[in-house]
Design an enzyme around this catalytic site. Sequence first.
Site, PDB file in Angstrom:
ATOM      1  N   LYS A  47      44.269  -0.755  80.383  1.00 17.41           N
ATOM      2  CA  LYS A  47      44.581  -0.839  82.084  1.00 17.41           C
ATOM      3  C   LYS A  47      43.302   0.083  82.633  1.00 17.41           C
ATOM      4  O   LYS A  47      43.160  -0.220  83.725  1.00 17.41           O
ATOM      5  CB  LYS A  47      45.747  -0.087  82.316  1.00 17.41           C
ATOM      6  CG  LYS A  47      47.102  -0.813  81.821  1.00 17.41           C
ATOM      7  CD  LYS A  47      48.279   0.073  82.082  1.00 17.41           C
ATOM      8  CE  LYS A  47      49.356  -0.543  80.922  1.00 17.41           C
ATOM      9  NZ  LYS A  47      50.301   0.552  81.016  1.00 17.41           N
ATOM     10  N   GLY A  48      42.662   0.703  81.679  1.00 23.26           N
ATOM     11  CA  GLY A  48      41.743   1.893  82.181  1.00 23.26           C
ATOM     12  C   GLY A  48      40.517   1.158  83.086  1.00 23.26           C
ATOM     13  O   GLY A  48      40.427   1.976  84.031  1.00 23.26           O
ATOM     14  N   GLU A 103      34.366  -1.957  80.443  1.00 26.16           N
ATOM     15  CA  GLU A 103      35.099  -0.889  80.061  1.00 26.16           C
ATOM     16  C   GLU A 103      35.089   0.312  81.080  1.00 26.16           C
ATOM     17  O   GLU A 103      34.228   0.407  81.908  1.00 26.16           O
ATOM     18  CB  GLU A 103      34.934  -0.374  78.478  1.00 26.16           C
ATOM     19  CG  GLU A 103      35.540  -0.651  77.445  1.00 26.16           C
ATOM     20  CD  GLU A 103      36.920   0.206  77.459  1.00 26.16           C
ATOM     21  OE1 GLU A 103      37.426   0.505  78.477  1.00 26.16           O
ATOM     22  OE2 GLU A 103      37.227   0.414  76.464  1.00 26.16           O
ATOM     23  N   ASP A 104      36.157   1.186  80.875  1.00 26.17           N
ATOM     24  CA  ASP A 104      36.164   2.298  81.628  1.00 26.17           C
ATOM     25  C   ASP A 104      35.302   3.444  81.059  1.00 26.17           C
ATOM     26  O   ASP A 104      34.706   4.026  81.994  1.00 26.17           O
ATOM     27  CB  ASP A 104      37.523   2.897  81.826  1.00 26.17           C
ATOM     28  CG  ASP A 104      38.359   3.082  80.529  1.00 26.17           C
ATOM     29  OD1 ASP A 104      37.816   2.967  79.534  1.00 26.17           O
ATOM     30  OD2 ASP A 104      39.557   3.510  80.693  1.00 26.17           O
ATOM     31  N   ASP A 107      33.796   6.914  74.475  1.00 29.31           N
ATOM     32  CA  ASP A 107      34.073   7.934  73.823  1.00 29.31           C
ATOM     33  C   ASP A 107      33.382   8.133  72.558  1.00 29.31           C
ATOM     34  O   ASP A 107      32.274   8.335  72.285  1.00 29.31           O
ATOM     35  CB  ASP A 107      35.640   8.584  73.973  1.00 29.31           C
ATOM     36  CG  ASP A 107      35.898   9.722  73.323  1.00 29.31           C
ATOM     37  OD1 ASP A 107      34.864  10.588  73.078  1.00 29.31           O
ATOM     38  OD2 ASP A 107      37.101  10.268  73.548  1.00 29.31           O
ATOM     39  N   LYS A 135      30.567   9.195  77.311  1.00 25.22           N
ATOM     40  CA  LYS A 135      30.397  10.482  76.828  1.00 25.22           C
ATOM     41  C   LYS A 135      29.553  10.227  75.739  1.00 25.22           C
ATOM     42  O   LYS A 135      29.821  10.264  74.392  1.00 25.22           O
ATOM     43  CB  LYS A 135      31.961  11.024  76.185  1.00 25.22           C
ATOM     44  CG  LYS A 135      33.006  11.200  77.318  1.00 25.22           C
ATOM     45  CD  LYS A 135      34.045  11.740  76.321  1.00 25.22           C
ATOM     46  CE  LYS A 135      35.242  11.629  77.524  1.00 25.22           C
ATOM     47  NZ  LYS A 135      36.747  11.982  76.729  1.00 25.22           N
ATOM     48  N   PHE A 156      37.782  15.730  79.065  1.00 25.45           N
ATOM     49  CA  PHE A 156      38.627  14.642  79.343  1.00 25.45           C
ATOM     50  C   PHE A 156      39.047  14.556  80.854  1.00 25.45           C
ATOM     51  O   PHE A 156      39.167  15.414  81.671  1.00 25.45           O
ATOM     52  CB  PHE A 156      40.297  14.929  78.797  1.00 25.45           C
ATOM     53  CG  PHE A 156      40.997  13.872  78.547  1.00 25.45           C
ATOM     54  CD1 PHE A 156      40.733  12.869  77.689  1.00 25.45           C
ATOM     55  CD2 PHE A 156      41.939  13.379  79.521  1.00 25.45           C
ATOM     56  CE1 PHE A 156      41.573  11.946  77.302  1.00 25.45           C
ATOM     57  CE2 PHE A 156      42.739  12.586  79.438  1.00 25.45           C
ATOM     58  CZ  PHE A 156      42.558  11.359  78.410  1.00 25.45           C
ATOM     59  N   VAL A 157      38.581  13.191  81.232  1.00 26.02           N
ATOM     60  CA  VAL A 157      38.320  13.061  82.650  1.00 26.02           C
ATOM     61  C   VAL A 157      39.877  11.938  82.889  1.00 26.02           C
ATOM     62  O   VAL A 157      40.073  11.012  82.242  1.00 26.02           O
ATOM     63  CB  VAL A 157      37.357  12.268  83.260  1.00 26.02           C
ATOM     64  CG1 VAL A 157      35.986  13.577  83.190  1.00 26.02           C
ATOM     65  CG2 VAL A 157      36.696  11.187  82.385  1.00 26.02           C
ATOM     66  N   ASP A 163      43.498   7.285  82.466  1.00 28.54           N
ATOM     67  CA  ASP A 163      44.881   8.213  82.782  1.00 28.54           C
ATOM     68  C   ASP A 163      45.058   9.265  81.454  1.00 28.54           C
ATOM     69  O   ASP A 163      44.083   9.306  80.621  1.00 28.54           O
ATOM     70  CB  ASP A 163      45.882   6.976  82.311  1.00 28.54           C
ATOM     71  CG  ASP A 163      46.026   6.607  80.751  1.00 28.54           C
ATOM     72  OD1 ASP A 163      44.730   5.947  80.480  1.00 28.54           O
ATOM     73  OD2 ASP A 163      46.724   6.791  80.166  1.00 28.54           O
ATOM     74  N   ARG A 169      45.943   7.556  87.105  1.00 34.45           N
ATOM     75  CA  ARG A 169      45.366   6.340  87.359  1.00 34.45           C
ATOM     76  C   ARG A 169      44.737   6.084  88.862  1.00 34.45           C
ATOM     77  O   ARG A 169      43.657   5.801  89.043  1.00 34.45           O
ATOM     78  CB  ARG A 169      45.810   5.039  86.638  1.00 34.45           C
ATOM     79  CG  ARG A 169      46.011   5.241  85.224  1.00 34.45           C
ATOM     80  CD  ARG A 169      46.471   3.754  84.805  1.00 34.45           C
ATOM     81  NE  ARG A 169      47.032   3.600  83.381  1.00 34.45           N
ATOM     82  CZ  ARG A 169      46.108   3.702  82.452  1.00 34.45           C
ATOM     83  NH1 ARG A 169      44.894   3.562  82.456  1.00 34.45           N
ATOM     84  NH2 ARG A 169      46.853   3.601  81.283  1.00 34.45           N
TER      85      ARG A 169
END
Length: 183
Positions: A47-48, A103-104, A107, A135, A156-157, A163, A169
């Site tokens: 969902k990101g 993609e959001d 990482d 990142k 961590f954002v 989320d 979100r």
Amino acid sequence: MLIRTAEQDIERVLYTEKAIAARVEEIGTQLTKKLGDKRPVLVCVLKGASFFYIDLCRCMNCAIDMDFISVSSYGAGAQSTGVVRLIKDLDNNITGRDVVIVEDIIDSGLTMHYLKELLAARKPSSITTVSFLDKASCHDKSLKTDICGFEIPDEFVVGYGLDYANYYRNLPYIGILRPECYQ
Ligand code: IMP
Ligand code: MG
């Protein structure tokens, strides 16, 4: 009535609503130039990526197809489990199509790597990978996406679709979550 707000959980805002909109517009223009005559299939990684995806689709000045896929690597935590699981597949066939994976955040790069392999096996004409955030210090250069909105530090954002355990979100900006909120 007690309304839960997120402001007190955010250490620092990294990108404001305005900065996000400007960058998404640039990416939309770049993608339109690259694939505008191909009717690309834009794949939203739920969902990101949902907020970024919808804004990006609106910034594309050409015909597109929209499709959605859902994978999970994080569960409810702030650390990747290292195993990517397919939860919802695409609705349509992508063989011979020009596919854009949206993609959001990248990482470890594991999720995007998994998605690229999964979709490449269906013989699309091309795959372009796009991530709103990256990142960069957390993965090998070989896992970089074709297009990235912003490179961010290893923090961590949350917000703009991202989320922690499904919270935050709907924040309109990208902010660093206070470590005490997830430790
Ligand atoms: P990767 O597989 O390690 O590259 O992780 C990618 C996925 O983990 C993304 O699609 C996000 O859903 C999630 N993720 C990674 N970092 C963050 C973060 O800082 N905030 C929220 N979600 C994150
Ligand atoms: Mg997530």
